[in-house]
Design an enzyme around this catalytic site. Structure first.
Site, PDB file in Angstrom:
ATOM      1  CE1 TYR A   1      85.225  63.378  96.976  1.00  9.38           C
ATOM      2  CE2 TYR A   1      85.133  61.094  96.229  1.00  9.38           C
ATOM      3  CZ  TYR A   1      84.547  62.162  96.887  1.00  9.38           C
ATOM      4  OH  TYR A   1      83.322  62.036  97.459  1.00  9.38           O
ATOM      5  CB  ILE A   2      92.228  62.260  91.564  1.00 11.65           C
ATOM      6  CG1 ILE A   2      91.341  61.695  90.454  1.00 11.65           C
ATOM      7  CG2 ILE A   2      92.278  61.290  92.738  1.00 11.65           C
ATOM      8  CD1 ILE A   2      91.801  60.344  89.921  1.00 11.65           C
TER       9      ILE A   2
END
Length: 886
Positions: free
Chosen positions: A114-115
């Site tokens: 997600y990052i």
């Protein structure tokens, strides 16, 4: 069989030793400790190298970065992911996108899928240079990875590092980006420099024992605590290594133990830290702040260990040594880059010159070239044609150079522009000259490099941690008195659990209790739940270590009933817990005849009544009593014999007059949070007090009174002014007299009065409009309502009215409607007083009230000032009361 077993044990022991050493060396060199050259651990170096291979200017999923790094790092994705998040949170080498956690709250980052991340502009400029990088095969031999990255900056000092290996650890604290550059420039200039840590979480730091970051040094770091109001504190910056979660846990732990009085703690942290601490009403905010530092993680001590890998082994250095090495290494890398760039520029200039000659001289059109039998013959002809120009070249012309000329395409030849070629050659020549100049002035070039980095990136890195010198906080002084101590006289017990018995006083878990017995022995004990101490007790009180203001006045018999009795004054500064001491000289059957504990060194007068019985010499006392004034005695050590009172038996001792303090003045402070006086520096200073000095209290409702300066005094919350009482000070008051309906002005002096006195009119609705103690006050009166058109009225108070009693009505200011009264800057000032020596509290309280032999008290816990009988008798001969007795 036994020999074979012994041989196997020996082999196994040797294998264990070898394997353990190999493992320890591997952990030290390949996992936990950074390298001195680039300041990176192996996993950090591999992450940065992997990100550089993926870099295209756009963000990459962290999961992809982790997967790519596993080609170089053999320890799994978890260690890579954690190290990558830590690098990203330092906000120096990696640009991040997404939820990367919070260093303030301790919240973890989102999942790697997600990052996203990419190399920062700073990293691309300072960390990578493939042409000067030394390479080595990766763990599986499929890839090449850098031995160290060519970092042209003291990265280790700026980022800091922490790692635990086998048998050693490394903890290098982070330093400020700009200060590191300033120190590097100072070193290159041959100047001295000092580097101190700077933390992302801010806070306050005392680095007086930093010791240049070497082993054995330490720094104290505190949270920044602000007072919102008297009942609310806000923690806005955290100590290094702590989060709001751990900090709140430590605060709640201290609250549960009763060491600090807190009602509630809220965590409002977002972009910045904010922990709101709600205090219980009646708690001093200043004392609460000290207690937070003393009993919670709001203050921590950090011990740095500057351990790095150098020459394939760990070395312990100082921060200054590490900076010097990093700067020297940076200069070496810059020099290597310049040398490579110089060679490339010279090659480019050479080929540009060759190309210009080849085209302008139309060598490619020569008949020898066109009719050459083979390539070698053609190249040989080209080489002969270049012979006249060779002296201007910086090196010999090689076959590769000739082949490059031969490979020039006809389209380029047709588009060739001689002027542009000359400009290019001139620019390359200037570039060569510039590079050669920089190589000849590497120190200046390195300084310019560091200044360039500061100018480009320094604005983003202001110092966050403020430097302070911390005063040591005595835990016993700031601990809340959350326990109640009781005394069971019948059973001889004291303790906090004896709630059905006599209450003595409040105390804390950290306090010590002083117990003095009738036979003159005494000791200190911890605050117990229940402890037997005996029955023949003359005093139970709190003991304060190092306290020289609490003076004990005592008359004791030194032996059996026919022994002499002595008087003395002494203080007790330091004792060992549960060890027995003696006020007397330890002679059997000694006993205390009279004892008082005086918190401020008071000295009373007592009358000693004598028994009408013969002493050991057969004589009877001529007088029935002896008057003892303790103010006439010097304050001595607790083991001193004292002065002779009488040689006869004592029947009774009665107090004649309470005494004054014989010590020097002490500074008194007023804490508005708890509306109490104190001697510990909390709140606002009221000045130096001694003797009969008073505190003047002026209330908002128009009353005043004076009080003693005892720390046991309580005050209401309607205080307008509180200060040291000066009966000669002249006050100027503008008041509205409700009974008369007009404003009045009066000047007066307050009088000493323990009972509240009203000085603002007689009616309850009368009020203070302005009160000042300026010597020559000037007032401006502005008018309102229908009279607002009138010009303001200026009043010189001294000329307007004389000094009268505080009970006087005063002089009416005006019959017009008054909007307000303000004080103007005075035009006259009192004459400057003659310079006097400033009065300060007496740190060594020894008041000599009569002419006696001076006696010096040396600092320490135990004193032996016992005098022989001849000296005591000589002192007694000078005492009229004792003469009469004898």
């Amino acid at each position: 069989m036994a020999e074979n077993l012994q041989d196997k044990r020996t082999v196994l022991a040797g294998m264990f030793r070898d394997w353990y050493l190999e493992y320890a060396s591997y952990v030290i060199l390949e996992r936990a400790v950074p390298h001195i050259d680039d300041g990176l651990k192996p996993v950090q170096r591999r992450i940065l190298h992997s990100m550089q291979t993926l870099d295209d200017g756009r963000y990459n999923k962290v999961a992809n970065i982790v997967g790519n790094t596993m080609q170089y790092h053999p320890h799994g994705d978890a260690s890579i992911g954690d190290a990558l998040v830590q690098l990203g949170q330092k906000e120096l080498l990696i640009d991040t996108q997404g939820n990367w956690g919070n260093i303030l709250t301790g919240d973890s980052a989102a999942a790697p899928r997600y990052i996203e991340a990419r190399l920062s502009e700073f990293a691309l400029e300072t960390v990578f240079s493939p042409k000067i990088t030394e390479w080595t095969p990766s763990y599986d031999g499929r890839k090449k990875e850098p031995v160290t990255l060519p970092v042209k900056f003291p990265l280790l000092l700026t980022q800091g590092v922490e790692g635990i290996a086998v048998g050693l650890s490394s903890k290098i604290l982070p330093h400020n980006f700009n200060e590191v550059i300033d120190a590097a420039v100072a070193y290159l200039h041959g100047e001295s420099f000092t580097l101190l840590p700077d933390f992302q979480t801010g806070g306050l730091m005392d680095a007086s024992r930093y010791n240049d970051g070497a082993r054995g040094g330490s720094v104290k770091v505190r949270a920044k605590i602000e007072k919102i109001d008297n009942k609310t504190l806000a923690i806005t910056e955290l100590p290094f290594g702590k989060t709001t979660t751990t900090l709140i846990s430590s605060i709640l732990g201290a609250m549960e133990k009763g060491k600090i009085k807190i009602r509630h703690v809220d965590d409002n942290t977002a972009a910045t830290a904010q922990i709101i601490v709600q205090l219980i009403p009646g708690t001093s905010s200043d004392k609460a702040i000290d207690a937070l530092y003393a009993f919670t993680d709001c203050e921590v001590s950090i011990s740095p260990i500057c351990c790095v890998i150098s020459d394939k082994k760990p070395q312990f250095l100082t921060v200054s040594q590490l900076l010097r090495h990093s700067v020297d290494h940076t200069r070496h890398l810059l020099e290597e880059e310049l040398k490579i760039k110089l060679a490339e520029t010279q090659e480019a200039r050479l080929f540009a010159s060759l190309e210009k000659i080849f085209i302008e001289e139309r060598i490619y059109k020569d008949r020898e070239v066109e009719e050459a039998s083979d390539m070698d013959a053609a190249l040989e002809h080209v080489d002969r044609r270049l012979t006249p120009f060779k002296p201007s070249f910086f090196r010999e012309i090689t076959r590769d150079d000739l082949l490059r000329l031969w490979e020039i395409k006809m389209g380029r030849i047709l588009k060739f522009n001689s002027d542009k070629a000359n400009e290019k050659i001139a620019a390359l020549a200037a570039e060569v000259e510039k590079i050669e100049f920089n190589l000849a002035h590497m120190v200046d070039y390195t300084i310019a490099w560091f200044r360039h980095l500061k100018e480009k990136y320094g604005e983003a890195f202001p110092r966050r941690t403020l430097m302070r010198s911390f005063d040591s906080i005595e835990a016993t002084k700031v601990a809340e008195a959350n326990k109640r101590l009781y005394f069971d006289k019948a059973g001889g017990f004291i303790g906090t659990s004896l709630k059905d018995n006599e209450f003595l006083f409040n105390c804390s878990d950290l306090d010590d209790i002083l117990i003095i017995y009738k036979d003159g022995t005494y000791k200190i004990v911890r605050v117990p739940e229940k402890q037997y101490i005996g029955k023949k007790i003359v005093h139970i009180g709190l003991f304060k270590k190092g306290d020289r203001r609490t003076i004990y006045n005592v008359i004791y018999r030194n032996g059996d009933k026919d022994a002499y009795s002595y008087k003395k004054r002494f203080f007790i500064t330091g004792l060992t817990r549960d060890k027995e001491y003696n006020i007397t000289k330890g002679v059997p059957s000694s006993r205390i005849e009279y004892f008082t504990c005086n918190p401020n060194g008071e000295a009373e007068t007592v009358k000693v009544f004598l028994r009408d019985e013969p002493n050991e010499t057969g004589r009877r006392p001529r007088a029935k009593d002896v008057l003892v004034n303790f103010a006439e005695l010097d304050i001595k050590g607790k083991e001193a014999l004292g002065n002779l009172v009488t040689k006869y038996q004592i029947a009774d001792v009665k107090l004649i007059e309470k005494g004054r303090s014989t010590l020097g003045g002490r500074e008194v402070w007023f804490d508005r949070d708890v509306l109490r006086l104190n001697y510990d520096g909390r709140g606002e200073s009221l000045g130096i007090f001694q003797g009969d000095d008073k505190v003047l209290v002026i209330t908002r409702d128009g009353e005043f009174f004076t009080s003693t300066y005892s720390e046991s005094n309580h005050y209401d919350d309607n205080i307008l002014r509180i200060e040291k009482f000066n009966p000669d000070k002249i006050w100027t008051l503008a008041l509205f007299d409700a009974s008369l309906g007009f404003p009045y002005l009066k000047r007066f002096q307050f009088e000493a009065s323990a009972r509240p006195q009203r000085f603002v009119g007689a009616g309850p609705d009368s009020r203070i409009m302005l009160l000042t103690d300026t010597v020559y006050p000037r007032l401006e009166v502005t008018f309102g309502d229908a009279d607002s058109v009138r010009a303001p009225l200026e009043i010189d108070a001294e000329e307007f009215i004389g000094v009268k009693s505080f009970k006087a009505k005063g002089k009416r200011i005006s019959t017009f409607t008054i909007e307000g009264i303000t004080e103007l800057e005075p035009l006259r000032f009192p004459p400057e007083p003659e310079p006097e020596e400033e009065e300060t509290p007496d740190e060594n309280p020894q008041e000599e009230t009569k002419q006696e032999r001076p006696h010096k008290i040396e600092p320490g816990d135990l004193f032996d000032f016992a005098e022989n009988d001849n000296n005591d008798n000589q002192a007694t001969e000078n005492d009229e009361a004792t003469k009469k007795d004898i």
